[in-house]
Each structure stands twice: as structure tokens, then as C-alpha cells.
Design an enzyme around this catalytic site. Structure first.
Site, PDB file in Angstrom:
ATOM      1  N   SER A 192       1.682  -9.677  -1.010  1.00 24.93           N
ATOM      2  CA  SER A 192       1.382  -8.241  -0.906  1.00 24.93           C
ATOM      3  C   SER A 192       1.761  -7.650   0.445  1.00 24.93           C
ATOM      4  O   SER A 192       2.046  -6.464   0.554  1.00 24.93           O
ATOM      5  CB  SER A 192      -0.111  -8.013  -1.169  1.00 24.93           C
ATOM      6  OG  SER A 192      -0.893  -8.837  -0.326  1.00 24.93           O
ATOM      7  N   GLU A 227      -9.407   7.377   3.300  1.00 22.00           N
ATOM      8  CA  GLU A 227     -10.316   6.469   4.002  1.00 22.00           C
ATOM      9  C   GLU A 227      -9.506   5.255   4.406  1.00 22.00           C
ATOM     10  O   GLU A 227      -8.496   4.930   3.787  1.00 22.00           O
ATOM     11  CB  GLU A 227     -11.444   6.034   3.057  1.00 22.00           C
ATOM     12  CG  GLU A 227     -11.113   4.840   2.137  1.00 22.00           C
ATOM     13  CD  GLU A 227     -10.043   5.114   1.081  1.00 22.00           C
ATOM     14  OE1 GLU A 227      -9.715   6.301   0.848  1.00 22.00           O
ATOM     15  OE2 GLU A 227      -9.522   4.147   0.496  1.00 22.00           O
ATOM     16  N   LYS A 242       0.805  -1.225   0.000  1.00 19.08           N
ATOM     17  CA  LYS A 242       0.000   0.000   0.000  1.00 19.08           C
ATOM     18  C   LYS A 242       0.835   1.271   0.000  1.00 19.08           C
ATOM     19  O   LYS A 242       0.403   2.301  -0.489  1.00 19.08           O
ATOM     20  CB  LYS A 242      -0.970  -0.009   1.177  1.00 19.08           C
ATOM     21  CG  LYS A 242      -2.109  -0.998   0.962  1.00 19.08           C
ATOM     22  CD  LYS A 242      -3.311  -0.656   1.797  1.00 19.08           C
ATOM     23  CE  LYS A 242      -4.504  -1.502   1.404  1.00 19.08           C
ATOM     24  NZ  LYS A 242      -4.355  -2.907   1.833  1.00 19.08           N
TER      25      LYS A 242
HETATM   26  C1  LIG Z   1      -5.161  -3.946   1.593  1.00 19.09           C
HETATM   27  C2  LIG Z   1      -4.423  -5.182   1.331  1.00 19.09           C
HETATM   28  C3  LIG Z   1      -4.785  -6.042   0.270  1.00 19.09           C
HETATM   29  C4  LIG Z   1      -5.995  -5.843  -0.594  1.00 19.09           C
HETATM   30  O1  LIG Z   1      -6.022  -4.695  -1.358  1.00 19.09           O
HETATM   31  P1  LIG Z   1      -5.806  -4.689  -2.929  1.00 19.09           P
HETATM   32  O2  LIG Z   1      -6.170  -3.295  -3.311  1.00 19.09           O
HETATM   33  O3  LIG Z   1      -6.684  -5.722  -3.535  1.00 19.09           O
HETATM   34  O4  LIG Z   1      -4.367  -4.979  -3.173  1.00 19.09           O
HETATM   35  C5  LIG Z   1      -3.996  -7.148   0.031  1.00 19.09           C
HETATM   36  N1  LIG Z   1      -2.920  -7.434   0.798  1.00 19.09           N
HETATM   37  C6  LIG Z   1      -2.550  -6.640   1.829  1.00 19.09           C
HETATM   38  C7  LIG Z   1      -1.354  -7.021   2.621  1.00 19.09           C
HETATM   39  C8  LIG Z   1      -3.285  -5.488   2.128  1.00 19.09           C
HETATM   40  O5  LIG Z   1      -2.906  -4.717   3.146  1.00 19.09           O
END
Ligand SMILES: *Cc1c(COP(=O)(O)O)cnc(C)c1O
Length: 421
Positions: A378, A110, A88
């Protein structure tokens, strides 16, 4: 179809907003296009990505996991090693830098689970911007560790008490603030959704993930069969996939939250679920989980980051076309995948990211050993201890919390709490 056609990805996308938001959105679009042509801006972005975020992030060969599964070689893009622990920050830093270039002094955002709020607060601290985070009252209560982090980074966290007091109400409140203060304020939206130009902006700032993967894979001569990412709003997946969208291969697989099952209210499967419908909500047209009256349905997932009723319009369009394949993972499969990669690779996946791990575990055994599949991790799982520990070690965790509570009540070991405030 990488960039939108005037805000649309086929039938999805658009800019369905109140009149007062048209001008700020148009100005943002112009500024974004200019910035992406500006060598000075791009150089500045690259430097802060390197020195602050910690890019590039590694591409790890999961050798033991691959050997155990006995098929394709699994590689893991370690986005969880980015500063603040997830992808993020790529978007937050990009948008805050863009806002600065536009002369804005104040950022609003948000947040649901708090991950985007933390990333935005950190980016604002780094770049010297005033920061206000809107968060539903219910979320403020259940996500205290993230609220503390945001405040430590100097952000003001505004608790939203309207509606269901969760993410969708926080978005409405942020939109209202932006409409009232467009000249001083930038609205840093957290995923690849919302009215145009946000889906294009967020994808571009996240596509640093995909560009690095492409280069890293070419350096190692990997024969990639599939890229796999988890999908909430869609920002990590679309950024990971971006450089490959126009090509025929590899397969692009997005994994939604399967929750506890296929029933209504049991998951957050917007593309694969049986309550998935076209709709227009919060400024964009896409696929949503809606009831027969067009009202949003409750969603459920063990991972807060995937627990949302909508999906980015570009993902909806590429899903409909078949370029992105959608699937889902159940909560219990996710917990098993977390254990599998922790034990065999020394990598602790965030619960969101482990959805992609589940799919890799299913896919790898059927593929030849000289092929590769790449998972985007992610985020890292440290943030999830309040959910994973009660599942993996329920009794010990309960005893730990009780003893912590006792310690607080007895006011022991709290070093100068007053003077530190
Ligand atoms: C917020 C988040 C997501 C999901 O958000 P996307 O916009 O679909 O990427 C996925 N993995 C992590 C670690 C997150 O913090």
C-alpha cells in the site's frame, strides 16, 4: 455484496449522524452516483490517475523472495510508487474531483499519522482547491515531517486540542466544520469507513487497484491462490479485493496490527482481537475495540496507519461472512519482513504494508510453485525512517540526530532560511 444496500453491509454501516449532517451526506450520495455514470467525469479521473498519480502501478514478480521461500510465486502490487508514496492519493484525488464537480471550493479532512492529510493537501494543490486539515495536537507534535509537507502543498493544518487530541478528535472537529459549512465545503474522509455513503465512495476510488491487478494477472495467466493486504480502516484492502469479492476465489486475506501481543491495549486487532465488539461510533456501525462500558480502548502498533480502534463496515461484514479472512502480524515480524523484501527484492515496504508481507512469507512455502499470491504494497517505507532507523541502527541514528541538532543550533548550512519562507 459490492455496493451497500442503502448504506448497509448486512448489519454494519449506516448513517448514524446528527440531523445537520443528513442533507450533506444525501447530496454527496446523489452527486457520487451521478458522477460514476458520467463519461466526462470518468475520463477526467482516468487522465489524472495516469498523469498525476502515475497509474497504472506495476505488478512485480518477487522472484528471489519466492525462490528463497520455495513455494508459491509472490507478486507485489507497487502502490507505493503512486505519487505521494501510497494508495491514499487514489481516494483523495477521486473525492476532490467529485467535490469540484459539485461546485465546492473548499476541502476539509481529518488525519492521524498525516498520510491522508498529505494526500488530500497534494490533491487540493493539483486541483486548485482550498484545503484545511484537522489533526490532533498530539499527532501534530509527533508527525512534523507530514505537517511540513501539508503546509508545502498549501494546506492549513488545524491542531485539535479537545479530547485525547488524536485522530478521533480530529474526525469530530472535521464533522463539526462540515455541518457548519455544507454548501461550500466537502469533507474528504480518508478510509473506507464513516457514515454512508463514504464506505462506498472510498472503495470505488480505491478499486482501481483491484481492477489493474485483475487485468495484470490475466495478462500473465497467473493462478492466484490469495490476495493479501494490510488493514487499518480498510481502504487499500477493500479496493484491492473489490473485483474479486463476488467470486469464490482467490482467498482474500486482511492483516491487522498485532502490535506487541494479544493483551488489551497491545494491538489494533478489531476482527481477531479479544476486545472486539459491535458498536456505533463516528457515524457507522462496525466492529471496534471497546471496553465493557462501550468506551474505545487504546490501541498499539508500530505502524501509525493501522493504529485505529475501528474498521470499515464492509470489511466487518465480509469478515463475519468468511469471504475475507482476518489475521494479524506482530511488530517484530513486520520489521523482519521489511528487511526481507528490501534485501531480496529492492523494495522498501511501508510498515503498514509489511503486515501483508509477513502473511505472504508464512503462506508461500506451503503452496505449489505454479500458484501465485499477490501482496498489495500500500505504501513505500521512506516515511518510516524515524521509526525503522532507531531500531535497525540505534547508535548511528542517535549520533546523526545529535549532529543535526547541533547544526541547527549553530545555524550553519541553513541556506537563506529567512528568504525562503
Ligand atoms: C493509511 C495507510 C494504511 C491503512 O489504511 P487503510 O484504509 O486500511 O488502507 C495502509 N498503508 C499505508 C501505506 C497507509 O498510509
Amino acid at each position: 455484496m459490492v455496493y451497500s444496500d442503502n448504506g448497509f453491509f448486512d448489519e454494519f454501516g449506516g448513517k448514524y449522524v446528527a440531523e445537520v449532517l443528513r442533507r450533506p451526506l444525501d447530496e454527496l450520495e446523489t452527486a457520487f452516483k451521478e458522477a460514476m455514470q458520467d463519461k466526462v467525469f470518468l475520463e477526467e479521473l482516468k487522465t489524472i490517475q495516469r498523469d498525476y498519480i502515475g497509474r497504472e502501478t506495476p505488478l512485480l514478480h518477487a522472484e528471489t523472495a519466492s525462490r528463497i521461500l520455495g513455494g508459491a510465486q509472490i507478486y507485489i502490487k507497487l502502490e507505493g510508487l503512486a505519487n505521494t508514496g501510497a494508495h491514499k492519493i487514489n481516494n483523495a484525488i477521486g473525492q476532490c474531483l467529485l467535490a469540484k464537480r459539485m461546485g465546492k471550493k473548499r476541502i476539509i479532512a481529518e488525519t492521524g499519522a498525516g498520510q491522508h492529510g498529505v494526500a488530500t493537501a497534494a490533491a487540493c494543490a493539483k486541483l486548485g482547491l482550498d484545503c484545511t486539515i484537522y489533526m490532533g495536537e498530539v499527532d501534530v507534535r509527533r508527525q512534523q515531517p507530514n505537517v511540513s509537507s501539508m503546509e508545502m502543498y498549501g494546506a492549513k493544518v488545524k491542531s485539535v486540542t479537545s479530547g485525547s487530541r488524536t485522530l478521533k478528535d480530529a474526525v469530530n472537529e472535521a464533522m463539526r466544520d462540515w455541518a457548519a459549512n455544507p454548501d461550500t465545503t466537502h469533507y474528504c474522509l480518508g478510509s473506507a469507513l464513516g457514515p454512508a455513503p463514504f464506505p462506498d465512495i472510498v472503495r470505488e476510488f480505491q478499486s482501481v487497484i483491484g481492477r489493474e491487478v485483475k487485468r495484470q494477472a490475466e495478462e500473465r495467466n497467473l493462478d492466484i491462490v490469495a490476495l493479501i493486504a494490510c488493514c487499518g480502516g480498510g481502504s487499500n484492502s477493500i479496493g484491492f479485493f473489490a473485483p474479486f469479492i463476488e467470486e469464490k476465489t482467490p482467498r482474500l486475506i486482511a492483516v491487522e496490527a498485532g502490535g506487541i501481543g494479544p493483551g488489551q491495549g497491545e494491538n489494533a486487532s478489531r476482527m481477531t482481537g479479544n476486545a472486539s465488539r459491535n458498536g456505533i461510533l463516528q457515524g457507522y456501525k462496525s466492529r471496534f475495540l471497546l471496553d465493557d462500558d462501550g468506551q474505545t480502548l487504546p490501541t498499539r502498533s508500530i505502524s501509525a496507519g493501522l493504529d485505529y480502534c475501528g474498521i470499515g463496515p464492509q470489511l466487518a461484514a465480509l469478515g463475519k461472512k468468511g469471504r475475507i479472512e482476518f489475521t494479524s502480524a506482530l511488530d517484530k515480524e513486520v520489521l523482519d519482513a521489511i528487511k526481507f523484501f528490501a534485501k531480496n527484492e529492492g523494495v522498501l515496504f511501508a510498515m503498514e504494508s509489511a503486515h501483508a508481507g509477513v502473511e505472504a512469507i508464512k503462506l508461500a512455502p506451503a503452496l505449489p510453485k505454479d500458484k501465485a499470491i499477490i501482496i498489495n504494497m500500500s505504501g513505500r517505507g521512506d516515511k518510516d525512517i524515524f521509526i525503522t532507523c532507531p531500531v535497525f541502527r540505534p547508535e548511528e541514528w542517535k549520533q546523526f540526530l545529535l549532529s543535526e541538532l547541533k547544526r541547527l543550533e549553530e545555524n550553519k548550512d541553513i541556506h537563506n532560511a529567512e528568504s525562503m519562507k
